[in-house]
Design a protein around this motif. Structure first.
Motif, PDB file in Angstrom:
ATOM      1  N   PRO A 119      -3.021  -2.878  -1.805  1.00  0.00           N
ATOM      2  CA  PRO A 119      -4.262  -2.438  -2.840  1.00  0.00           C
ATOM      3  C   PRO A 119      -4.814  -3.697  -3.909  1.00  0.00           C
ATOM      4  N   TRP A 120      -3.750  -4.469  -4.307  1.00  0.00           N
ATOM      5  CA  TRP A 120      -3.939  -5.315  -5.263  1.00  0.00           C
ATOM      6  C   TRP A 120      -5.432  -6.353  -5.161  1.00  0.00           C
ATOM      7  N   THR A 121      -5.185  -6.906  -4.154  1.00  0.00           N
ATOM      8  CA  THR A 121      -6.227  -7.813  -3.687  1.00  0.00           C
ATOM      9  C   THR A 121      -7.674  -7.362  -3.694  1.00  0.00           C
ATOM     10  N   TYR A 122      -7.815  -5.940  -3.694  1.00  0.00           N
ATOM     11  CA  TYR A 122      -9.191  -5.436  -3.900  1.00  0.00           C
ATOM     12  C   TYR A 122      -9.434  -5.507  -5.343  1.00  0.00           C
ATOM     13  N   ALA A 123      -8.542  -5.436  -6.272  1.00  0.00           N
ATOM     14  CA  ALA A 123      -8.827  -5.541  -7.784  1.00  0.00           C
ATOM     15  C   ALA A 123      -9.657  -6.807  -8.140  1.00  0.00           C
ATOM     16  N   ASP A 124     -10.303  -6.763  -9.438  1.00  0.00           N
ATOM     17  CA  ASP A 124     -10.956  -7.913  -9.920  1.00  0.00           C
ATOM     18  C   ASP A 124      -9.968  -8.769 -10.399  1.00  0.00           C
ATOM     19  N   GLU A 125      -8.628  -8.143 -10.959  1.00  0.00           N
ATOM     20  CA  GLU A 125      -7.381  -9.219 -11.466  1.00  0.00           C
ATOM     21  C   GLU A 125      -6.121  -8.326 -10.767  1.00  0.00           C
ATOM     22  N   PRO A 126      -5.917  -9.012  -9.434  1.00  0.00           N
ATOM     23  CA  PRO A 126      -4.859  -8.207  -8.598  1.00  0.00           C
ATOM     24  C   PRO A 126      -3.542  -8.149  -9.393  1.00  0.00           C
ATOM     25  N   LEU A 127      -3.357  -9.190 -10.233  1.00  0.00           N
ATOM     26  CA  LEU A 127      -1.928  -9.446 -10.794  1.00  0.00           C
ATOM     27  C   LEU A 127      -1.721  -8.048 -11.857  1.00  0.00           C
ATOM     28  N   LYS A 128      -2.921  -7.989 -12.567  1.00  0.00           N
ATOM     29  CA  LYS A 128      -3.055  -7.039 -13.719  1.00  0.00           C
ATOM     30  C   LYS A 128      -3.083  -5.611 -12.992  1.00  0.00           C
ATOM     31  N   ARG A 129      -3.386  -5.225 -11.714  1.00  0.00           N
ATOM     32  CA  ARG A 129      -3.413  -3.940 -11.210  1.00  0.00           C
ATOM     33  C   ARG A 129      -1.829  -3.794 -10.680  1.00  0.00           C
TER      34      ARG A 129
ATOM     35  N   ARG B 206       3.214  -0.998 -11.039  1.00  0.00           N
ATOM     36  CA  ARG B 206       4.775  -1.363 -10.974  1.00  0.00           C
ATOM     37  C   ARG B 206       5.345  -0.801 -12.319  1.00  0.00           C
ATOM     38  N   THR B 207       4.619  -1.089 -13.464  1.00  0.00           N
ATOM     39  CA  THR B 207       4.953  -0.505 -14.776  1.00  0.00           C
ATOM     40  C   THR B 207       5.185   0.717 -14.838  1.00  0.00           C
ATOM     41  N   ASN B 208       4.008   1.516 -14.484  1.00  0.00           N
ATOM     42  CA  ASN B 208       4.126   2.922 -14.499  1.00  0.00           C
ATOM     43  C   ASN B 208       4.977   3.654 -13.504  1.00  0.00           C
ATOM     44  N   THR B 209       5.201   3.163 -12.389  1.00  0.00           N
ATOM     45  CA  THR B 209       6.016   3.719 -11.663  1.00  0.00           C
ATOM     46  C   THR B 209       7.505   3.709 -12.096  1.00  0.00           C
TER      47      THR B 209
ATOM     48  N   LEU C 115       0.973  -1.296   0.043  1.00  0.00           N
ATOM     49  CA  LEU C 115      -0.114   0.203  -0.082  1.00  0.00           C
ATOM     50  C   LEU C 115       0.972   1.207   0.051  1.00  0.00           C
ATOM     51  N   LEU C 116       2.082   1.220   0.690  1.00  0.00           N
ATOM     52  CA  LEU C 116       2.836   2.388   0.537  1.00  0.00           C
ATOM     53  C   LEU C 116       3.377   2.714  -1.053  1.00  0.00           C
ATOM     54  N   ALA C 117       3.824   1.616  -1.536  1.00  0.00           N
ATOM     55  CA  ALA C 117       4.387   1.534  -2.841  1.00  0.00           C
ATOM     56  C   ALA C 117       3.285   2.359  -3.891  1.00  0.00           C
ATOM     57  N   ASN C 118       2.085   2.019  -3.416  1.00  0.00           N
ATOM     58  CA  ASN C 118       0.641   2.317  -4.322  1.00  0.00           C
ATOM     59  C   ASN C 118       0.512   3.807  -4.178  1.00  0.00           C
ATOM     60  N   THR C 119       0.702   4.339  -2.826  1.00  0.00           N
ATOM     61  CA  THR C 119       0.664   5.843  -2.165  1.00  0.00           C
ATOM     62  C   THR C 119       1.534   6.390  -2.902  1.00  0.00           C
ATOM     63  N   LEU C 120       2.868   5.838  -2.837  1.00  0.00           N
ATOM     64  CA  LEU C 120       4.223   6.923  -3.256  1.00  0.00           C
ATOM     65  C   LEU C 120       3.760   7.116  -4.770  1.00  0.00           C
ATOM     66  N   PHE C 121       3.320   6.246  -5.613  1.00  0.00           N
ATOM     67  CA  PHE C 121       2.765   6.102  -6.880  1.00  0.00           C
ATOM     68  C   PHE C 121       1.873   7.082  -7.268  1.00  0.00           C
ATOM     69  N   ARG C 122       0.858   7.338  -6.427  1.00  0.00           N
ATOM     70  CA  ARG C 122      -0.308   8.323  -6.649  1.00  0.00           C
ATOM     71  C   ARG C 122       0.238   9.706  -6.221  1.00  0.00           C
TER      72      ARG C 122
ATOM     73  N   HIS D 252       3.258  10.752  -7.022  1.00  0.00           N
ATOM     74  CA  HIS D 252       4.300  10.864  -8.012  1.00  0.00           C
ATOM     75  C   HIS D 252       5.706  10.910  -7.487  1.00  0.00           C
ATOM     76  N   ARG D 253       5.731  10.338  -6.392  1.00  0.00           N
ATOM     77  CA  ARG D 253       7.031  10.010  -5.804  1.00  0.00           C
ATOM     78  C   ARG D 253       7.684   8.899  -6.388  1.00  0.00           C
ATOM     79  N   TYR D 254       7.956   8.614  -7.737  1.00  0.00           N
ATOM     80  CA  TYR D 254       8.388   7.568  -8.549  1.00  0.00           C
ATOM     81  C   TYR D 254       9.712   6.736  -7.841  1.00  0.00           C
ATOM     82  N   ALA D 255      10.681   7.635  -7.509  1.00  0.00           N
ATOM     83  CA  ALA D 255      11.801   6.929  -6.952  1.00  0.00           C
ATOM     84  C   ALA D 255      11.665   6.160  -5.964  1.00  0.00           C
ATOM     85  N   GLU D 256      10.992   6.704  -4.724  1.00  0.00           N
ATOM     86  CA  GLU D 256      10.573   6.177  -3.630  1.00  0.00           C
ATOM     87  C   GLU D 256       9.558   4.818  -3.884  1.00  0.00           C
ATOM     88  N   ALA D 257       8.520   5.025  -4.869  1.00  0.00           N
ATOM     89  CA  ALA D 257       7.864   3.820  -4.918  1.00  0.00           C
ATOM     90  C   ALA D 257       8.585   2.859  -5.753  1.00  0.00           C
ATOM     91  N   ALA D 258       9.511   3.058  -6.486  1.00  0.00           N
ATOM     92  CA  ALA D 258      10.442   2.096  -7.209  1.00  0.00           C
ATOM     93  C   ALA D 258      11.446   1.287  -5.943  1.00  0.00           C
TER      94      ALA D 258
END
Length: 375
Positions: free
Chosen positions: A335-345, A350-353, A306-313, A315-321
């Protein structure tokens, strides 16, 4: 007539002054979200990442001990499972985690648990796993869909099983009067059966009297206080902030504000909550809490997601990476397990980060007060 025209014109101007900026903001947010959702691809190996096909979506991070215990339980070796649980001693958070993992296996097949309970009647560990399994089974019957997508039959089965689980929780509590864990699954019962706030506070008092900083109890209680269950935005954030503020050094309860923020973000399709200054403060507090926690603390992998996702949101990409590198090949957490497709989310964020980090010139994460040398 001229007066009416004038009034109507003024009203239109006021409406436009309010509505047009709002629509512009909404359009920008939707455009930004559409851009963010464009599929991107990176070479995971180039960034030291695990390929998507090898990511484990069942757990937050590696745990060889629990793997061995669950394999033993599935093979019918109840004694190994009992010893694994007993080895947690009075570390209540560890004990609760281990019992919860064993309960997942018992939901699949409880033959080994039945033997355990028969061989050692009155064993508090077996009673705890049994109580947790009943609550988990109720959750499986209800399913993970929103209420509008859940059938009346699912709700009926859910409530019946929760009501039946309560005596099992009470028995487990009687057998282990100092252990908070038999009280923790009652949070799910309170949530599902609609216990009043006063009744829930009495339950919470029983838990905190035994362990005031029990991680998973706080995690579950925040769900009770959120708007989609029995609380509100205000009650959820008040609970999360109190949990973080009262936590001792080395605790990871700084996670609770991040969880509250994410729960609120689910209600904000434009992710506007991440524009609030307190989100940055919450992310910084979580980073500090990880630095201050024992390096081997088993909850660290869970909070990184959840920290990685928050840092991504933010725009703190170096820390998210950095967080994604530490996470490795696991995606079994919010947050991935909240998605219909956790791996895709998981792969999407991760890719956008790393794409945004690359575009920024691969900057180093900023140094933080209290971070260990070489971080």
């Amino acid at each position: 007539m001229n007066v009416l025209v004038t009034i109507a014109g003024a009203a239109l101007l006021v409406y436009a002054a309010v509505t047009v900026p709002r629509n512009i903001k909404k359009a920008r947010a939707l455009k930004a979200q559409a851009k963010a959702d464009v599929p991107l691809r990176i070479d995971p190996a180039a960034y030291g990442l695990v390929p998507a096909a090898q990511v484990d979506i069942t757990r937050p991070g590696p745990d060889p001990e629990v793997d061995a215990a669950l394999a033993a339980a599935r093979a019918g070796d109840w004694q190994y499972a009992a010893g694994y649980l007993a080895a947690a001693g009075t570390d209540w958070d560890v004990r609760g985690y281990r019992a919860s993992q064993l309960a997942e296996v018992a939901v699949e097949d409880d033959t080994w648990l039945t033997v355990w309970r028969g061989r050692l009647p009155g064993d508090p560990g077996a009673a705890l796993v049994h109580a947790m399994a009943l609550v988990k089974l109720a959750g499986d019957v209800r399913g993970s869909q929103q209420a509008k997508n859940t059938t009346a039959e699912q709700f009926d089965g859910f409530r019946r099983l929760l009501a039946g689980a309560l005596p099992a929780c009470q028995e487990a509590a009687r057998l282990a009067p100092y252990d908070p864990n038999p009280w923790v699954p009652q949070i799910s019962i309170a949530k599902g059966l609609g216990w009043s706030h006063d009744d829930f506070r009495q339950l919470w008092a029983q838990i905190t009297a035994r362990d005031p900083h029990h991680f998973i109890a706080h995690h579950a209680a925040l769900q009770y206080w959120c708007e989609k269950w029995r609380g509100s935005r205000e009650l959820m954030f008040a609970f999360a902030e109190q949990a973080a503020a009262s936590a001792p050094r080395g605790s990871l309860l700084a996670y609770m504000p991040l969880l509250a923020i994410y729960e609120q973000a689910l209600n904000d399709p434009d992710y506007s909550i991440y524009d609030q200054p307190f989100v940055t403060a919450a992310a910084d507090a979580m980073l500090d809490a990880i630095d201050e926690a024992h390096p081997g603390y088993f909850r660290i992998p869970l909070v990184r997601h959840l920290l990685a996702n928050t840092l991504f949101r933010l725009h703190r990409y170096a820390e998210a990476a950095e967080q994604f590198r530490a996470i490795g090949g696991y995606a079994g957490a919010i947050p991935w397990t909240y998605a219909d497709e956790p791996l895709k989310r998981f792969v999407h964020v991760r890719t956008n980060t790393f794409t945004e980090w690359e575009r920024a010139g691969r900057p180093a994460a900023p140094a933080r007060r209290g971070a260990p040398a070489g971080y």
